[in-house]
Design an enzyme around this catalytic site. Structure first.
Site, PDB file in Angstrom:
ATOM      1  N   LYS A  86      46.256 -37.312   2.657  1.00  0.00           N
ATOM      2  CA  LYS A  86      45.234 -36.310   2.969  1.00  0.00           C
ATOM      3  C   LYS A  86      44.950 -35.462   1.736  1.00  0.00           C
ATOM      4  O   LYS A  86      45.868 -34.946   1.098  1.00  0.00           O
ATOM      5  CB  LYS A  86      45.693 -35.412   4.122  1.00  0.00           C
ATOM      6  CG  LYS A  86      44.663 -34.347   4.510  1.00  0.00           C
ATOM      7  CD  LYS A  86      45.106 -33.568   5.729  1.00  0.00           C
ATOM      8  CE  LYS A  86      46.123 -32.487   5.421  1.00  0.00           C
ATOM      9  NZ  LYS A  86      45.493 -31.336   4.688  1.00  0.00           N
ATOM     10  N   ASP A 143      40.027 -33.758   4.032  1.00  0.00           N
ATOM     11  CA  ASP A 143      40.146 -32.667   4.998  1.00  0.00           C
ATOM     12  C   ASP A 143      39.458 -31.411   4.470  1.00  0.00           C
ATOM     13  O   ASP A 143      40.104 -30.522   3.927  1.00  0.00           O
ATOM     14  CB  ASP A 143      41.645 -32.417   5.257  1.00  0.00           C
ATOM     15  CG  ASP A 143      41.909 -31.247   6.181  1.00  0.00           C
ATOM     16  OD1 ASP A 143      41.027 -30.908   6.988  1.00  0.00           O
ATOM     17  OD2 ASP A 143      43.014 -30.675   6.095  1.00  0.00           O
ATOM     18  N   ARG A 179      54.699 -30.199   3.827  1.00  0.00           N
ATOM     19  CA  ARG A 179      55.794 -29.682   3.017  1.00  0.00           C
ATOM     20  C   ARG A 179      57.144 -30.309   3.349  1.00  0.00           C
ATOM     21  O   ARG A 179      58.033 -30.340   2.494  1.00  0.00           O
ATOM     22  CB  ARG A 179      55.845 -28.158   3.154  1.00  0.00           C
ATOM     23  CG  ARG A 179      54.771 -27.470   2.326  1.00  0.00           C
ATOM     24  CD  ARG A 179      54.575 -26.029   2.711  1.00  0.00           C
ATOM     25  NE  ARG A 179      53.801 -25.895   3.938  1.00  0.00           N
ATOM     26  CZ  ARG A 179      53.296 -24.749   4.390  1.00  0.00           C
ATOM     27  NH1 ARG A 179      53.496 -23.645   3.706  1.00  0.00           N
ATOM     28  NH2 ARG A 179      52.596 -24.707   5.499  1.00  0.00           N
ATOM     29  N   LYS A 229      36.923 -29.770   6.513  1.00  0.00           N
ATOM     30  CA  LYS A 229      36.570 -28.966   7.699  1.00  0.00           C
ATOM     31  C   LYS A 229      35.174 -28.352   7.580  1.00  0.00           C
ATOM     32  O   LYS A 229      34.998 -27.129   7.675  1.00  0.00           O
ATOM     33  CB  LYS A 229      37.603 -27.864   7.918  1.00  0.00           C
ATOM     34  CG  LYS A 229      39.031 -28.357   8.072  1.00  0.00           C
ATOM     35  CD  LYS A 229      39.978 -27.184   8.308  1.00  0.00           C
ATOM     36  CE  LYS A 229      41.426 -27.602   8.425  1.00  0.00           C
ATOM     37  NZ  LYS A 229      42.002 -28.045   7.131  1.00  0.00           N
ATOM     38  N   LEU A 230      34.165 -29.179   7.407  1.00  0.00           N
ATOM     39  CA  LEU A 230      32.809 -28.673   7.221  1.00  0.00           C
ATOM     40  C   LEU A 230      32.345 -27.874   8.439  1.00  0.00           C
ATOM     41  O   LEU A 230      32.571 -28.263   9.584  1.00  0.00           O
ATOM     42  CB  LEU A 230      31.832 -29.821   6.951  1.00  0.00           C
ATOM     43  CG  LEU A 230      31.697 -30.231   5.486  1.00  0.00           C
ATOM     44  CD1 LEU A 230      32.989 -30.782   4.936  1.00  0.00           C
ATOM     45  CD2 LEU A 230      30.570 -31.260   5.319  1.00  0.00           C
ATOM     46  N   THR A 277      46.507 -25.049  13.684  1.00  0.00           N
ATOM     47  CA  THR A 277      47.873 -24.921  14.200  1.00  0.00           C
ATOM     48  C   THR A 277      48.465 -23.545  13.900  1.00  0.00           C
ATOM     49  O   THR A 277      49.536 -23.210  14.411  1.00  0.00           O
ATOM     50  CB  THR A 277      48.797 -26.011  13.626  1.00  0.00           C
ATOM     51  OG1 THR A 277      48.698 -25.999  12.196  1.00  0.00           O
ATOM     52  CG2 THR A 277      48.412 -27.376  14.160  1.00  0.00           C
ATOM     53  N   ASP A 281      28.788 -25.487   8.953  1.00  0.00           N
ATOM     54  CA  ASP A 281      27.612 -24.846   8.384  1.00  0.00           C
ATOM     55  C   ASP A 281      26.422 -25.214   9.274  1.00  0.00           C
ATOM     56  O   ASP A 281      26.605 -25.827  10.336  1.00  0.00           O
ATOM     57  CB  ASP A 281      27.394 -25.311   6.942  1.00  0.00           C
ATOM     58  CG  ASP A 281      26.757 -24.233   6.068  1.00  0.00           C
ATOM     59  OD1 ASP A 281      25.740 -23.645   6.508  1.00  0.00           O
ATOM     60  OD2 ASP A 281      27.256 -23.982   4.961  1.00  0.00           O
TER      61      ASP A 281
END
Length: 237
Positions: free
Chosen positions: A32, A59, A213, A61-62, A121, A64
Protein backbone atom coordinates in the site's frame (compact mmCIF):
# COMPACT_ATOMS: atom_id res chain seq x y z
CA UNK A 1 -4.43 -12.72 -6.72
CA UNK A 2 -1.45 -12.68 -4.42
CA UNK A 3 -1.80 -13.21 -0.69
CA UNK A 4 -4.53 -10.92 0.74
CA UNK A 5 -2.13 -9.38 3.25
CA UNK A 6 -1.22 -5.84 2.24
CA UNK A 7 1.87 -4.17 3.68
CA UNK A 8 1.49 -0.43 4.25
CA UNK A 9 4.64 1.26 3.00
CA UNK A 10 4.39 4.19 5.40
CA UNK A 11 7.84 5.55 4.70
CA UNK A 12 9.18 9.02 3.92
CA UNK A 13 10.87 8.31 0.60
CA UNK A 14 11.95 5.76 -2.01
CA UNK A 15 15.23 5.04 -0.27
CA UNK A 16 13.46 3.92 2.91
CA UNK A 17 11.08 1.76 0.83
CA UNK A 18 13.98 0.09 -0.97
CA UNK A 19 15.77 -0.60 2.31
CA UNK A 20 12.63 -2.15 3.81
CA UNK A 21 11.79 -4.28 0.76
CA UNK A 22 15.33 -5.54 0.19
CA UNK A 23 14.96 -8.59 2.49
CA UNK A 24 11.68 -9.48 0.71
CA UNK A 25 13.42 -9.79 -2.68
CA UNK A 26 11.81 -12.46 -4.83
CA UNK A 27 8.58 -12.61 -2.83
CA UNK A 28 5.18 -11.77 -4.26
CA UNK A 29 3.80 -8.91 -2.20
CA UNK A 30 0.76 -6.67 -2.14
CA UNK A 31 1.81 -3.22 -0.89
CA UNK A 32 0.00 0.00 0.00
CA UNK A 33 1.23 3.46 -0.96
CA UNK A 34 -0.33 6.23 1.09
CA UNK A 35 -0.30 10.00 1.06
CA UNK A 36 3.10 10.66 2.63
CA UNK A 37 5.01 8.47 0.20
CA UNK A 38 3.03 9.34 -2.94
CA UNK A 39 3.14 13.08 -2.28
CA UNK A 40 6.91 12.85 -1.84
CA UNK A 41 7.82 10.57 -4.72
CA UNK A 42 4.85 10.87 -7.09
CA UNK A 43 4.20 8.36 -9.89
CA UNK A 44 7.84 7.23 -9.82
CA UNK A 45 7.23 5.20 -6.67
CA UNK A 46 4.44 3.34 -8.46
CA UNK A 47 6.67 2.63 -11.45
CA UNK A 48 9.37 1.27 -9.16
CA UNK A 49 6.97 -1.04 -7.32
CA UNK A 50 5.40 -2.27 -10.55
CA UNK A 51 8.84 -3.03 -11.98
CA UNK A 52 9.51 -5.10 -8.84
CA UNK A 53 6.37 -7.10 -9.59
CA UNK A 54 4.29 -5.99 -6.61
CA UNK A 55 0.55 -5.44 -6.56
CA UNK A 56 -0.32 -1.94 -5.40
CA UNK A 57 -3.07 -0.38 -3.31
CA UNK A 58 -2.87 3.38 -3.87
CA UNK A 59 -4.47 4.77 -0.73
CA UNK A 60 -5.23 8.45 -1.37
CA UNK A 61 -8.87 8.53 -0.16
CA UNK A 62 -10.15 10.95 -2.79
CA UNK A 63 -12.97 13.23 -1.60
CA UNK A 64 -13.92 16.24 -3.72
CA UNK A 65 -16.56 17.38 -6.18
CA UNK A 66 -17.53 14.61 -8.64
CA UNK A 67 -15.75 15.94 -11.72
CA UNK A 68 -12.50 16.56 -9.87
CA UNK A 69 -12.56 13.02 -8.47
CA UNK A 70 -13.40 11.62 -11.90
CA UNK A 71 -10.42 13.32 -13.53
CA UNK A 72 -8.17 12.39 -10.63
CA UNK A 73 -9.14 8.73 -10.89
CA UNK A 74 -8.60 8.80 -14.64
CA UNK A 75 -5.00 9.85 -13.99
CA UNK A 76 -4.47 7.29 -11.23
CA UNK A 77 -5.87 4.48 -13.39
CA UNK A 78 -3.20 5.16 -16.01
CA UNK A 79 -0.53 4.24 -13.45
CA UNK A 80 -1.64 0.62 -13.55
CA UNK A 81 -2.31 0.19 -9.83
CA UNK A 82 -4.57 -2.61 -8.60
CA UNK A 83 -6.68 -0.97 -5.89
CA UNK A 84 -7.70 2.64 -5.14
CA UNK A 85 -10.14 4.33 -2.81
CA UNK A 86 -12.43 7.28 -2.14
CA UNK A 87 -14.30 8.56 0.90
CA UNK A 88 -17.88 7.27 0.92
CA UNK A 89 -18.85 10.54 2.62
CA UNK A 90 -18.44 12.17 -0.81
CA UNK A 91 -21.78 10.66 -1.81
CA UNK A 92 -23.17 8.52 -4.60
CA UNK A 93 -22.60 10.91 -7.51
CA UNK A 94 -18.95 11.35 -6.53
CA UNK A 95 -18.40 7.59 -6.20
CA UNK A 96 -20.04 6.92 -9.57
CA UNK A 97 -17.85 9.63 -11.12
CA UNK A 98 -14.76 7.97 -9.61
CA UNK A 99 -15.73 4.70 -11.26
CA UNK A 100 -16.22 6.43 -14.60
CA UNK A 101 -12.78 8.00 -14.33
CA UNK A 102 -11.16 4.67 -13.58
CA UNK A 103 -12.82 2.98 -16.52
CA UNK A 104 -11.81 5.82 -18.86
CA UNK A 105 -8.18 5.83 -17.74
CA UNK A 106 -7.54 2.13 -17.32
CA UNK A 107 -4.76 0.50 -19.28
CA UNK A 108 -5.17 -2.82 -21.09
CA UNK A 109 -8.91 -2.72 -20.45
CA UNK A 110 -8.51 -3.63 -16.78
CA UNK A 111 -9.53 -1.02 -14.27
CA UNK A 112 -8.27 -0.94 -10.68
CA UNK A 113 -10.74 -2.14 -8.08
CA UNK A 114 -12.40 0.74 -6.28
CA UNK A 115 -13.29 0.72 -2.60
CA UNK A 116 -14.71 3.36 -0.29
CA UNK A 117 -13.56 4.42 3.16
CA UNK A 118 -16.50 4.19 5.58
CA UNK A 119 -14.95 5.51 8.79
CA UNK A 120 -11.29 5.61 9.73
CA UNK A 121 -10.07 3.11 12.32
CA UNK A 122 -9.09 6.10 14.49
CA UNK A 123 -12.76 7.20 14.68
CA UNK A 124 -14.76 6.46 17.82
CA UNK A 125 -18.46 6.89 18.62
CA UNK A 126 -17.62 9.87 20.82
CA UNK A 127 -15.66 11.56 18.03
CA UNK A 128 -18.42 10.84 15.52
CA UNK A 129 -21.05 12.59 17.64
CA UNK A 130 -19.10 15.37 19.36
CA UNK A 131 -16.79 16.43 16.52
CA UNK A 132 -18.38 15.27 13.25
CA UNK A 133 -21.93 15.90 14.53
CA UNK A 134 -23.20 12.58 13.16
CA UNK A 135 -25.80 11.35 15.64
CA UNK A 136 -26.17 7.82 14.29
CA UNK A 137 -23.95 5.17 15.85
CA UNK A 138 -20.61 4.31 14.29
CA UNK A 139 -21.95 0.94 13.14
CA UNK A 140 -25.06 2.43 11.54
CA UNK A 141 -22.97 5.05 9.75
CA UNK A 142 -20.55 2.42 8.42
CA UNK A 143 -23.42 0.22 7.25
CA UNK A 144 -25.14 3.11 5.48
CA UNK A 145 -21.93 4.18 3.73
CA UNK A 146 -21.16 0.61 2.65
CA UNK A 147 -24.62 0.08 1.15
CA UNK A 148 -24.30 3.41 -0.66
CA UNK A 149 -20.90 2.40 -2.04
CA UNK A 150 -22.32 -0.89 -3.31
CA UNK A 151 -25.26 0.89 -4.95
CA UNK A 152 -22.73 3.21 -6.61
CA UNK A 153 -21.06 0.22 -8.27
CA UNK A 154 -17.94 0.07 -6.11
CA UNK A 155 -16.14 -3.20 -5.42
CA UNK A 156 -16.02 -2.88 -1.64
CA UNK A 157 -15.09 -0.79 1.35
CA UNK A 158 -12.36 -0.12 3.87
CA UNK A 159 -13.75 -0.92 7.30
CA UNK A 160 -12.89 -2.23 10.73
CA UNK A 161 -12.79 -5.96 11.34
CA UNK A 162 -15.52 -5.38 13.94
CA UNK A 163 -17.89 -4.27 11.18
CA UNK A 164 -17.24 -7.07 8.67
CA UNK A 165 -19.94 -9.51 9.88
CA UNK A 166 -22.55 -6.75 9.72
CA UNK A 167 -21.47 -5.75 6.20
CA UNK A 168 -21.53 -9.37 5.03
CA UNK A 169 -25.21 -9.46 6.00
CA UNK A 170 -26.17 -6.32 4.07
CA UNK A 171 -23.69 -6.39 1.16
CA UNK A 172 -23.06 -10.11 0.60
CA UNK A 173 -19.97 -12.27 0.39
CA UNK A 174 -18.59 -10.88 -2.90
CA UNK A 175 -18.28 -7.31 -1.62
CA UNK A 176 -14.65 -6.59 -0.67
CA UNK A 177 -13.94 -5.74 2.95
CA UNK A 178 -10.40 -4.42 3.31
CA UNK A 179 -9.52 -4.11 6.98
CA UNK A 180 -6.66 -2.04 8.43
CA UNK A 181 -5.81 -1.85 12.11
CA UNK A 182 -4.28 -5.34 12.09
CA UNK A 183 -1.89 -6.19 14.90
CA UNK A 184 -0.54 -9.26 16.62
CA UNK A 185 -1.84 -9.70 20.14
CA UNK A 186 1.27 -8.23 21.80
CA UNK A 187 1.74 -5.28 19.40
CA UNK A 188 1.08 -1.65 20.34
CA UNK A 189 -2.24 -0.13 19.27
CA UNK A 190 -0.66 3.25 18.37
CA UNK A 191 -3.33 5.69 17.07
CA UNK A 192 -5.95 3.13 16.01
CA UNK A 193 -8.84 2.18 18.27
CA UNK A 194 -10.62 -0.55 16.29
CA UNK A 195 -8.01 -3.25 15.79
CA UNK A 196 -7.77 -7.05 15.41
CA UNK A 197 -5.30 -9.87 14.83
CA UNK A 198 -4.97 -11.54 11.40
CA UNK A 199 -6.81 -14.63 12.65
CA UNK A 200 -9.65 -12.53 14.06
CA UNK A 201 -9.92 -10.69 10.74
CA UNK A 202 -10.07 -13.92 8.73
CA UNK A 203 -12.62 -15.45 11.09
CA UNK A 204 -14.76 -12.32 10.86
CA UNK A 205 -14.85 -12.58 7.06
CA UNK A 206 -12.35 -9.91 5.96
CA UNK A 207 -11.40 -10.13 2.29
CA UNK A 208 -7.99 -8.50 2.76
CA UNK A 209 -6.02 -7.08 5.67
CA UNK A 210 -3.63 -4.13 5.86
CA UNK A 211 -0.63 -4.38 8.18
CA UNK A 212 1.63 -1.45 8.92
CA UNK A 213 3.92 -0.70 11.82
CA UNK A 214 3.67 -4.23 13.20
CA UNK A 215 5.73 -5.29 10.18
CA UNK A 216 7.48 -2.13 9.01
CA UNK A 217 8.84 -1.28 12.46
CA UNK A 218 9.68 -4.86 13.42
CA UNK A 219 13.23 -5.91 14.19
CA UNK A 220 12.80 -8.71 11.63
CA UNK A 221 10.10 -7.58 9.16
CA UNK A 222 10.16 -10.76 7.06
CA UNK A 223 9.68 -12.95 10.13
CA UNK A 224 6.82 -10.74 11.37
CA UNK A 225 5.18 -10.79 7.95
CA UNK A 226 5.40 -14.58 7.80
CA UNK A 227 3.93 -14.81 11.29
CA UNK A 228 0.97 -12.72 10.22
CA UNK A 229 0.50 -14.78 7.07
CA UNK A 230 0.59 -17.94 9.14
CA UNK A 231 -2.09 -16.59 11.48
CA UNK A 232 -4.31 -15.63 8.54
CA UNK A 233 -3.82 -18.95 6.73
CA UNK A 234 -4.35 -20.97 9.89
CA UNK A 235 -7.54 -19.23 10.97
CA UNK A 236 -10.67 -21.31 11.33
CA UNK A 237 -13.24 -20.05 8.85
Amino acid sequence: MQHPLIIALDFKNLQEVQAFLSPFKGRELFVKVGMELFYKEGPEIIKYLKNEGYQIFLDLKLHDIPNTVKMGMRSLASLGVDLVNVHAAGGRVMMEAALEGLEAGSISGKRPRLIAVTQLTSTSDVMLKSELLIQQSLQETVKSYAVLAQKSGLDGVVCSVLEVPMLREVCGDNFLTVTPGIRLADDAKNDQTRIATPAEARNAGSSMIVVGRSVTSAENPVQKYEEMKKQWDGATV
